[in-house]
Design a protein around this motif. Structure first.
Motif, PDB file in Angstrom:
ATOM      1  N   PRO A 152       0.777  -1.281  -0.038  1.00 51.70           N
ATOM      2  CA  PRO A 152      -0.023  -0.190  -0.144  1.00 51.70           C
ATOM      3  C   PRO A 152       0.991   1.317   0.086  1.00 51.70           C
ATOM      4  O   PRO A 152       1.978   1.158   0.501  1.00 51.70           O
TER       5      PRO A 152
ATOM      6  N   ASP B 286       0.727   5.973  -0.228  1.00 53.12           N
ATOM      7  CA  ASP B 286      -0.274   7.092  -0.705  1.00 53.12           C
ATOM      8  C   ASP B 286       0.759   8.141  -1.055  1.00 53.12           C
ATOM      9  O   ASP B 286       1.869   8.095  -0.802  1.00 53.12           O
TER      10      ASP B 286
ATOM     11  N   ASP C  47       0.384  12.222  -0.693  1.00 53.16           N
ATOM     12  CA  ASP C  47      -0.212  13.102  -0.082  1.00 53.16           C
ATOM     13  C   ASP C  47       0.064  14.574  -0.942  1.00 53.16           C
ATOM     14  O   ASP C  47      -1.177  15.267  -0.911  1.00 53.16           O
TER      15      ASP C  47
ATOM     16  N   ASP D 210      -2.949  13.853  -3.405  1.00 55.92           N
ATOM     17  CA  ASP D 210      -4.301  13.189  -2.823  1.00 55.92           C
ATOM     18  C   ASP D 210      -4.490  11.910  -3.503  1.00 55.92           C
ATOM     19  O   ASP D 210      -5.545  11.568  -3.792  1.00 55.92           O
TER      20      ASP D 210
ATOM     21  N   ARG E  74      -4.149   7.468  -3.112  1.00 52.37           N
ATOM     22  CA  ARG E  74      -3.857   6.422  -2.461  1.00 52.37           C
ATOM     23  C   ARG E  74      -3.870   5.095  -3.567  1.00 52.37           C
ATOM     24  O   ARG E  74      -4.492   5.289  -4.450  1.00 52.37           O
TER      25      ARG E  74
ATOM     26  N   ARG F  58      -2.152   0.887  -4.517  1.00 54.91           N
ATOM     27  CA  ARG F  58      -1.412  -0.327  -3.979  1.00 54.91           C
ATOM     28  C   ARG F  58      -0.780  -0.851  -5.327  1.00 54.91           C
ATOM     29  O   ARG F  58      -1.128  -0.692  -6.327  1.00 54.91           O
TER      30      ARG F  58
ATOM     31  N   SER G  10      -7.280  -4.442   0.390  1.00 50.43           N
ATOM     32  CA  SER G  10      -7.816  -3.027   1.065  1.00 50.43           C
ATOM     33  C   SER G  10      -8.956  -3.368   2.128  1.00 50.43           C
ATOM     34  O   SER G  10      -9.367  -2.216   2.486  1.00 50.43           O
TER      35      SER G  10
ATOM     36  N   ALA H 164      -4.113   3.297  -8.664  1.00 47.03           N
ATOM     37  CA  ALA H 164      -4.256   4.485  -7.752  1.00 47.03           C
ATOM     38  C   ALA H 164      -5.460   4.896  -7.869  1.00 47.03           C
ATOM     39  O   ALA H 164      -6.378   5.014  -9.066  1.00 47.03           O
TER      40      ALA H 164
ATOM     41  N   ARG I 162       4.560   7.585   0.459  1.00 45.20           N
ATOM     42  CA  ARG I 162       4.767   6.874   1.536  1.00 45.20           C
ATOM     43  C   ARG I 162       4.164   5.383   1.483  1.00 45.20           C
ATOM     44  O   ARG I 162       3.089   5.409   0.877  1.00 45.20           O
ATOM     45  N   THR I 163       4.907   4.471   1.770  1.00 49.93           N
ATOM     46  CA  THR I 163       4.593   3.004   1.789  1.00 49.93           C
ATOM     47  C   THR I 163       4.221   2.452   3.175  1.00 49.93           C
ATOM     48  O   THR I 163       4.829   3.044   4.266  1.00 49.93           O
ATOM     49  N   TYR I 164       3.492   1.322   3.079  1.00 52.12           N
ATOM     50  CA  TYR I 164       3.021   1.037   4.576  1.00 52.12           C
ATOM     51  C   TYR I 164       3.187  -0.508   4.425  1.00 52.12           C
ATOM     52  O   TYR I 164       3.773  -1.309   3.279  1.00 52.12           O
TER      53      TYR I 164
END
Length: 330
Positions: free
Chosen positions: A21, A23, A25, A28, A30, A32, A70, A200, A271-273
């Motif tokens: 995942p 995002d 910013d 805007d 998000r 995967r 998700s 996306a 940013r990755t999670y």
């Protein structure tokens, strides 16, 4: 402005069979991304699908794991096509947190004719029909199902149409499949499949920024162009970036998900999670099939017996379950 990829939680590269995942910013956005290796090779190899069918099913699997991971609850996402083409059914069934099974049904003669004429695009294989997304949260919750016509030359385009019409979320999807042929340590040919994808979505806090141009109403006067709606600049930029992804970037393990995201969004900062692992795991069981057979009449049980046993084979994982007819009658 962030200029590198930042990882929330434990820092690690995603690698194969893990959905990453992310995002952005600044846009805007998000999304995967995923690269599938051993998992998808096992699923496709189990059935020895013809090459066009294998590619189509692999794309459906990549799309399903991107969306299924998700889900924020225990449940299931089923992505399914039903059409009048040579491949009349494709099903990818994702169960949280990361189990995937998939199956494609096709007419051998019609598929051979399509291959002979070169008519092997997803649209030509699937024909006219529907693409359905079903979310199942268990027996105590009502199922949600979104259905759209299969319009577009690719599965990517069909999925984007679904999100535009059913979810009202600006979405861009890229999918890719690679068939690899190399040699093992003894010099013998070795075949394997890989697949990858990225999705996306534009999710700004202000809802009015998400607006798409209105869909044609079908009853406007001839020559009427409808209202002009300018797309949000951030979403335009994100679409251009994601659309620039080459198929090889989605399947090449030397590229990897993190490197791809850096290439796309390093100027904006992504940013990755923690990556979500996905597995080739079917939900069939002897107990569940036994419950189904227990509802058969004596005549149906007798008709199902072959060589003294009732054999049921799972269409997804090809596991064969054998039952004693007396056990079912009891």
């Amino acid at each position: 402005m962030e200029t590198d990829i930042q990882t929330h939680g434990e820092i690690a590269f995603a690698g194969d069979d893990r959905v990453l995942p992310f995002d952005v910013d600044g846009l805007d956005v998000r999304g995967r991304t995923v690269q599938l290796g051993p998992m998808i090779d096992a699923i496709l190899g189990r059935h020895s699908y013809p090459e066009p069918v294998a590619r189509l099913l692999a794309e459906a699997i990549a799309l399903t794991v991107l969306l299924g991971t998700s889900l924020k609850f225990e449940g299931k996402l089923i992505v399914q096509t039903k059409g009048d083409g040579p491949v009349d059914l494709v099903v990818a069934d994702f169960t949280t947190p990361g189990n995937l099974r998939a199956y494609a049904r096709f007419d051998e003669q019609r598929l051979a004719e399509a291959q002979a004429s070169g008519a092997t695009s997803p649209a030509e294989l699937l024909g006219n029909g529907i693409l359905a997304f079903t979310i199942d949260q268990g027996e105590y919750m009502q199922r949600y199902q979104g259905i759209v016509e299969m319009k577009g030359d690719t599965l990517e385009a069909m999925a984007e149409t679904y999100f535009r019409q059913s979810e009202q979320i600006p979405t861009v999807v890229r999918l890719a499949v690679a068939e690899l042929i190399d040699r093992d340590e003894e010099g013998k040919p070795r075949h394997s499949w890989r697949a990858g994808g990225i999705v996306a979505q534009f999710l700004p806090q202000a809802p009015e920024r998400m607006r798409h141009p209105d869909l044609p109403g079908g009853d406007a006067p001839e020559g009427h162009e409808g209202a002009i709606h300018n797309e949000d600049d951030s979403w335009t930029e994100a679409k251009v970036l994601v659309s620039s992804v080459e198929p090889g970037e989605l399947t090449d393990p030397e590229v990897g998900a993190e490197r791809l995201l850096y290439r796309l969004f390093h100027e904006r900062g992504a940013r990755t999670y923690p990556p979500v692992p996905v597995f080739d795991k079917c939900s069939c069981s002897r107990e569940r099939l036994g419950e189904v057979l227990s509802g058969f009449s004596d005549e149906e049980i007798t008709d199902s017996v072959e060589d003294g046993v009732i054999t049921v084979q799972c269409e997804f994982c090809s596991t064969a379950y054998r039952f004693d007819p007396a056990e079912i009658r009891r």
